[in-house]
Design a protein around this motif. Structure first.
Motif, PDB file in Angstrom:
ATOM      1  N   VAL A  86       7.075   0.427   8.237  1.00 45.94           N
ATOM      2  CA  VAL A  86       6.748  -0.760   7.454  1.00 45.94           C
ATOM      3  C   VAL A  86       7.776  -1.833   7.768  1.00 45.94           C
ATOM      4  CG1 VAL A  86       6.465  -1.693   5.122  1.00 45.94           C
ATOM      5  CG2 VAL A  86       5.768   0.663   5.614  1.00 45.94           C
ATOM      6  N   ARG A  87       7.290  -3.003   8.083  1.00 47.35           N
ATOM      7  CA  ARG A  87       8.163  -4.170   8.267  1.00 47.35           C
ATOM      8  C   ARG A  87       7.701  -5.239   7.299  1.00 47.35           C
ATOM      9  NH1 ARG A  87      11.409  -4.381  12.661  1.00 47.35           N
ATOM     10  NH2 ARG A  87      11.066  -2.842  14.300  1.00 47.35           N
ATOM     11  N   HIS A  88       8.698  -5.930   6.709  1.00 45.31           N
ATOM     12  CA  HIS A  88       8.345  -7.058   5.855  1.00 45.31           C
ATOM     13  C   HIS A  88       9.513  -8.007   5.698  1.00 45.31           C
ATOM     14  CE1 HIS A  88       9.435  -4.021   2.550  1.00 45.31           C
ATOM     15  NE2 HIS A  88      10.406  -4.907   2.518  1.00 45.31           N
ATOM     16  N   LEU A  92      13.014  -3.034   7.710  1.00 49.46           N
ATOM     17  CA  LEU A  92      12.273  -1.961   8.369  1.00 49.46           C
ATOM     18  C   LEU A  92      12.392  -0.728   7.475  1.00 49.46           C
ATOM     19  CD1 LEU A  92      10.899  -0.518  10.832  1.00 49.46           C
ATOM     20  CD2 LEU A  92      13.216  -0.018  11.618  1.00 49.46           C
ATOM     21  N   LEU A  93      11.275  -0.185   7.063  1.00 48.44           N
ATOM     22  CA  LEU A  93      11.223   1.042   6.263  1.00 48.44           C
ATOM     23  C   LEU A  93      10.525   2.124   7.082  1.00 48.44           C
ATOM     24  CD1 LEU A  93       9.886  -0.462   2.905  1.00 48.44           C
ATOM     25  CD2 LEU A  93      12.257   0.140   3.414  1.00 48.44           C
ATOM     26  N   ALA A 100      14.133   6.218   5.774  1.00 43.30           N
ATOM     27  CA  ALA A 100      15.112   5.274   6.318  1.00 43.30           C
ATOM     28  C   ALA A 100      14.721   3.847   5.975  1.00 43.30           C
ATOM     29  CB  ALA A 100      15.220   5.444   7.826  1.00 43.30           C
ATOM     30  N   ARG A 101      15.776   3.015   5.859  1.00 42.42           N
ATOM     31  CA  ARG A 101      15.585   1.591   5.612  1.00 42.42           C
ATOM     32  C   ARG A 101      16.695   0.857   6.339  1.00 42.42           C
ATOM     33  NH1 ARG A 101      18.622  -2.775   2.816  1.00 42.42           N
ATOM     34  NH2 ARG A 101      17.139  -3.997   1.655  1.00 42.42           N
ATOM     35  N   TYR A 128      20.106   4.345   4.308  1.00 46.89           N
ATOM     36  CA  TYR A 128      19.733   3.029   3.799  1.00 46.89           C
ATOM     37  C   TYR A 128      20.732   2.011   4.331  1.00 46.89           C
ATOM     38  CZ  TYR A 128      18.338  -0.408   0.196  1.00 46.89           C
ATOM     39  OH  TYR A 128      17.878  -1.521  -0.473  1.00 46.89           O
ATOM     40  N   GLY A 129      20.338   1.280   5.371  1.00 49.11           N
ATOM     41  CA  GLY A 129      21.235   0.335   6.022  1.00 49.11           C
ATOM     42  C   GLY A 129      21.142  -1.061   5.431  1.00 49.11           C
TER      43      GLY A 129
END
Length: 147
Positions: free
Chosen positions: A100-102, A123-124, A137-138, A57-58
């Motif tokens: 997933v991008r948001h 970014l997920l 990951a995030r 998780y960044g």
């Protein structure tokens, strides 16, 4: 006759795969919403149910949490999200992986500090485990976009 049968079978397979991707996108959107709500509530069991033990998780500042640290920070309110609004979400499915991008706009009160706003692009990476999507990951980066 055989060519028509092969064509018909191929057509049915293509429709089935397309429908599965639509269902997967809906499921990923739903699990991303569950994550948003769990990050606000800090409910340990809900957070743990959404992630893999291998989670990375960044944060936008460069720090990287593992799964245990991610959950502990939210449960203890060291990272305290009062609100999280997500916009411009885009989901891409590649096999058993969802990207997933948001845009992420939140109000935080980390460790009891005065509320402040954060604007990020996220970014997920979700992976499908049996029938469930789990966060692997995030990564967050600072954003200049406004809500």
């Amino acid at each position: 006759m055989i060519k028509k049968l092969i064509f018909a079978m191929s057509f049915i397979l293509a429709i089935t795969i397309s429908a599965q991707k639509i269902n997967d996108k809906d499921a990923v959107n739903a699990v991303a919403e569950k994550l948003r709500l769990a990050m606000i509530s800090g409910e340990k069991s809900e957070l743990e149910s959404l992630i893999l033990p291998e989670l990375t998780y960044g944060h936008s500042g460069g720090h990287i949490d593992d799964a245990k640290e991610f959950v502990e920070k939210l449960v203890s309110k060291k990272s305290d999200f009062l609100t999280i609004d997500i916009t411009n979400q885009n989901v891409s499915i590649v096999g058993n992986t969802a990207i997933v991008r948001h845009h992420f706009y939140a109000t935080t009160a980390d460790a009891g500090k005065a509320p402040s706003d954060v604007t990020l692009d996220i970014l997920l990476v979700w992976t499908k485990v049996k029938n469930d999507w789990k966060l692997l990951a995030r990564q967050a980066v600072k954003s200049e976009k406004k809500k």
